[in-house]
Enzyme design. Sequence first.
Site: not given
Ligand SMILES: [Mg+2]
Length: 457
Positions: A105-106
């Site tokens: 998520d990054e």
């Molecule tokens: Mg995050």
Amino acid sequence: MRTRASVLHVDLDAFFAAVEQRDKPSLRGRPVVVGGVGGRGVVATCSYEARAYGVRSAMSTVEARARCPHAAYLSPRFDAYRAASSVVMAVLREVSGLVEQVSIDEAYLDLDVPPEGEPGPPAGGTDPSAAAAWLKAQIHERTELTASVGVGSSKLVAKIASDLEKPDGLVVVAPGTEADVLAPMSIRALPGIGPATQARLESMGIRTVGDLARSDELTLVPLLGRSAGTGLLALANARDDRPVVAERDAKSVSHEQTFATDVTDKRLLRDHLLVMVGKVVRRLVAEKLTARTVVLKTRTHDFATHTRSTTLPHPTDDERLVRRCALTLLDGLDAADGVRLLGVGVAGLSTFAQADLLADIDDADDVTPAVPDAPDADRADDTDPLHDALFGPVPDRQWRPGQDVVHPAYGAGWVWGSGRTVVTVRFEGPATGPGPVRSFALDDPDLRPAEPPPWPR
Ligand SMILES: [Mg+2]
């Protein structure tokens, strides 16, 4: 150092929990905790509604339940998270030709590199804050998830900026102001400073990044060693020239072994595998790297080479986790015809120390498995090597809370809870309103595991 704020750090907000709330309408606006749901489980991610009760990532699920008993406690659905992540990463690649994904998520991206095959960023060229706003809007439109974006002249500054106004934040740190922005922050904001280093520095009166920036090598090197001491001093002064690197994923660390005769004994393969995992992890640690993907390589008697892999949500250098991933991959291997070569490797390497929350998840969930003498249902669509690696294999016919299911009469839904004799399902999906709840016998043949709801819908 760049003179332009052209490094972006994009971080999805409460990612696992946000996907759950998106796909399960009855959980929107409610506390949701995703992680190991058993007695020794650990929280991987929780929604902002759960954070209000003091629930945090890496907290034991037992403590989370004490703080917030009315939250929904769900097992992770990595397939759904991977699907959402790949939509987001595709959006990022529309803005930059250089995207470094650091976890599920990054990611970092470099606005100085135009996207491949495009004349330029769709957000009207090179203005970083316009590009960041466009990204956030597109991510939300295509996934219904929110991201926080930080923009700065370096990775360090971009990452810190993305954290400043979470959730749904957008912070641009103007070039020239980096050191001022960092100065009041706790030294824990810097990568590589964990509780032990923090305690050592605080014993010297160094509490903020500004304190650290004002100290010197004579103080820091005896305390932290040469490379860590000089490295942290540079970061504290906002000197960070680490490039955004897209091709990290191509690099790997691996070990392999060819056998004198073809091996059919799984226990022998297992023993060799564990030794090789140890060597691979020691090399990772020695090179200060973390890895996201574990690869198992085999060559069979006919000289055909096979690879199987598992990708973790976050990079790790934890031997226990790498071992568990490798063993899960080995479990799925048919060695009956003999294995000539066995290898294990890790890829998706990063140099950034990451809080590795899932690595803390201890042995398998100890949810009491209510296992009926069920007919041998086809389990193939219900197993996820990543889930097995993190939480242990799911006993036959155990329904995981949050799991996607389908029923011929009621349609698609998810497992709301299960006990010794019944499983309760809520029939709803991302495009419906909150749906009804129905209970079934654990071995009801009409209730089947299902794929995550299709997205985009
Ligand atoms: Mg995050």
